[in-house]
Design an enzyme around this catalytic site. Structure first.
Site, PDB file in Angstrom:
ATOM      1  N   ALA A  10     -35.482  52.195   6.216  1.00 30.70           N
ATOM      2  CA  ALA A  10     -33.853  51.272   5.903  1.00 30.70           C
ATOM      3  C   ALA A  10     -33.777  52.787   4.535  1.00 30.70           C
ATOM      4  CB  ALA A  10     -34.992  50.803   4.512  1.00 30.70           C
ATOM      5  N   GLY A  12     -30.804  54.949   6.231  1.00 27.83           N
ATOM      6  CA  GLY A  12     -29.611  55.287   5.732  1.00 27.83           C
ATOM      7  C   GLY A  12     -28.624  54.937   5.242  1.00 27.83           C
ATOM      8  N   ARG A  16     -21.179  54.392   9.167  1.00 28.91           N
ATOM      9  CA  ARG A  16     -19.779  53.412   9.506  1.00 28.91           C
ATOM     10  C   ARG A  16     -19.873  52.617   9.026  1.00 28.91           C
ATOM     11  NH1 ARG A  16     -22.376  54.070  15.763  1.00 28.91           N
ATOM     12  NH2 ARG A  16     -24.168  54.319  15.252  1.00 28.91           N
ATOM     13  N   THR A  79     -35.614  59.500  13.864  1.00 28.15           N
ATOM     14  CA  THR A  79     -36.506  58.362  12.962  1.00 28.15           C
ATOM     15  C   THR A  79     -37.974  58.670  13.237  1.00 28.15           C
ATOM     16  OG1 THR A  79     -36.312  58.136  15.410  1.00 28.15           O
ATOM     17  CG2 THR A  79     -35.371  57.132  14.000  1.00 28.15           C
ATOM     18  N   ASP A 103     -31.653  46.940   9.895  1.00 28.09           N
ATOM     19  CA  ASP A 103     -30.428  46.958   9.796  1.00 28.09           C
ATOM     20  C   ASP A 103     -30.898  45.464  11.178  1.00 28.09           C
ATOM     21  OD1 ASP A 103     -30.703  48.202  12.331  1.00 28.09           O
ATOM     22  OD2 ASP A 103     -29.109  49.398  11.861  1.00 28.09           O
TER      23      ASP A 103
END
Length: 456
Positions: A10, A12, A16, A79, A103
């Site tokens: 969690a 990021g 976008r 990651t 997400d």
């Protein structure tokens, strides 16, 4: 039973999304995406959840609370690097670790539990959650051995024509032997175009060592959907809405038009309740059996007992009894409590008040900061005048009182049990029980006034 741990990605920002709100905090069905994941993991019996935070760390912590551990990823270096941050909390522990992205709000506890069980049954070092995609474009393809173990994951850009025909894709959710995960992460390099440490490289390293690598295929591709932009957020919202609505229909609730009905994740609904189109139920809402809600009605953070009807109205932070009739076009604001068999009609606004059994305010009234007993009738256009510009005061209307049309009750004031307030009155003093209060200018008639005026 094997110890189970979870790492939730969690950190990021989610560029976008083009939003000030960090990606994992964007809501789906009224709940932030990362909260969906945390709730589902807790249902799996996870012993410890470590959430990797970075951008918006404090906001994520505030949302998830103190029952979860956190690890800070100060720089977003891939990651693999994100999972490395959980080593202080989990490194050296025996058990299974599931790694899931914050997400992926549609991922269910049932699927994660099956993934964990498959991983533990196969005694694998790593197990990949996969899915069947009708259009696998853009996803990494999963290549399997003859015994169904995983040979490798091939990214779209590296796949040949035969490999591009494979429709089993990598969802980005994994299970690992916990010790093996953190030992192998130390061997992951960043010799790539992005200069990042990738978690899938752990799978490749383990395969090259001859370790058992397996895959478990999700039954529903939509469940594995990741949200990276507003279009994907909308798609996830739609899928969640249909999932929730289908659940309640199978529980005996009639939803006239599921496409036009919104039910949050924390809502409960009794059997034989009917939801009309345009109904929105948000937050912790409890609706009893045999209710009729809608059309075009919004209910949030409220309790509604059996047999109640609410039409074209808004109800927020309220408690409503059984067999109550509300609407059309009523507004119940916070701290409103209605007894049984109450009637609240069109263009009535209620706020911070109670109303006893069988009382009614049928139309065009404002009743705020009030205690209204049972069997009370509040006539059209009546108002509790509760605010003097600085403070708010209480109006009390006792059992079986009758408030005539177009009355103003200037708080603080009490209308006694069984009393009548004459239509058009402005009441400034307490009214004793079983009394008639008349507080209006005496009518005066001047015969011929207009005729005499015209003669001058």
């Amino acid at each position: 039973m094997t110890n189970r741990y979870a790492v939730v990605m969690a950190a990021g920002k989610g560029t976008r999304m083009k939003s000030k709100l960090y990606k994992v905090l964007h809501p789906v069905a009224g709940k932030p995406m990362v909260q969906h994941i945390a709730d589902q993991l807790e249902s799996c019996g996870i012993d410890e959840i470590v959430t990797i935070v970075g951008h918006g760390a404090e906001l994520v912590k505030e949302q998830l609370g103190s029952g979860i551990s956190y690890a800070l990823q100060e720089e977003q270096l891939g990651t693999g690097h994100a999972v490395m941050q959980a080593e202080e909390a989990l490194g050296g522990k025996e058990g299974t670790t599931i790694v899931v992205s914050g997400d992926t709000p549609l991922l269910t506890a049932a699927t994660m539990d099956k993934l964990l069980e498959h991983h533990e049954k196969q005694q694998a070092k790593a197990t990949i959650l996969t899915a069947h995609a009708e259009d696998p474009s853009g996803y990494g393809r999963v290549l399997r051995e003859r015994d169904d173990s995983v040979l490798k994951i091939v990214e779209q850009k590296d796949a040949d024509e035969r490999e591009k025909q494979i429709r089993e894709i990598n969802t980005g959710t994994y299970c690992f032997d916990n010790r093996t995960l953190f030992e192998t992460l130390k061997q992951v390099g960043n010799d790539n175009a992005q200069g990042e440490y990738y978690l899938p490289d752990v799978v490749g390293i383990l395969h090259d060592k001859g370790e058992e690598i397996h895959a478990y295929q999700s039954e529903d591709f939509n469940e594995t959907m990741g949200v990276n932009d507003r279009a994907a957020l909308s798609a996830a919202e739609k899928q969640m809405k249909l999932r929730i609505n289908e659940h309640w229909m199978r529980e005996g609730v009639t939803i006239v038009d599921p496409e036009q009905t919104y039910i949050g994740t924390d809502v409960t609904i009794g059997a034989d309740t009917v939801l009309e189109p345009g109904t929105i139920l948000r937050g912790e809402v409890s609706i009893g059996a045999d209710c009729h809600i809608g059309p075009h009605t919004e209910v949030s953070e409220s309790r509604i007992a059996d047999g109640t009807t609410i039409r074209q109205s808004v109800v927020h932070q309220s408690s409503i009894g059984a067999r109550v009739q509300i609407g059309p076009f009523a507004h119940l604001r916070p701290e409103t409590s209605l007894g049984d068999d109450v009637r609240v009609g069109n263009f009535v606004e209620l706020k911070k008040m109670t109303m006893g059994n069988k009382s009614k305010a049928s139309h065009l009234s404002y009743l705020g900061d009030a205690e209204i007993g049972s069997g009370v009738n509040v006539g059209c256009g009546s108002i509790t005048v509760n605010y003097d510009g600085k403070n708010k005061f209480l109006t009390t209307i006792e059992d079986d009182a009758f408030i005539g049309c177009n009355s103003n009750l200037i708080a603080p004031v009490t209308v006694g049990a069984g009393s009548y307030v004459a239509a058009g009155s402005t009441i400034t003093d307490d009214v004793p029980g079983e009394s008639l209060a008349i507080a209006r200018e005496r009518q005066t008639i001047k015969n011929g006034y207009l005729k005499n005026k015209d003669s001058h």
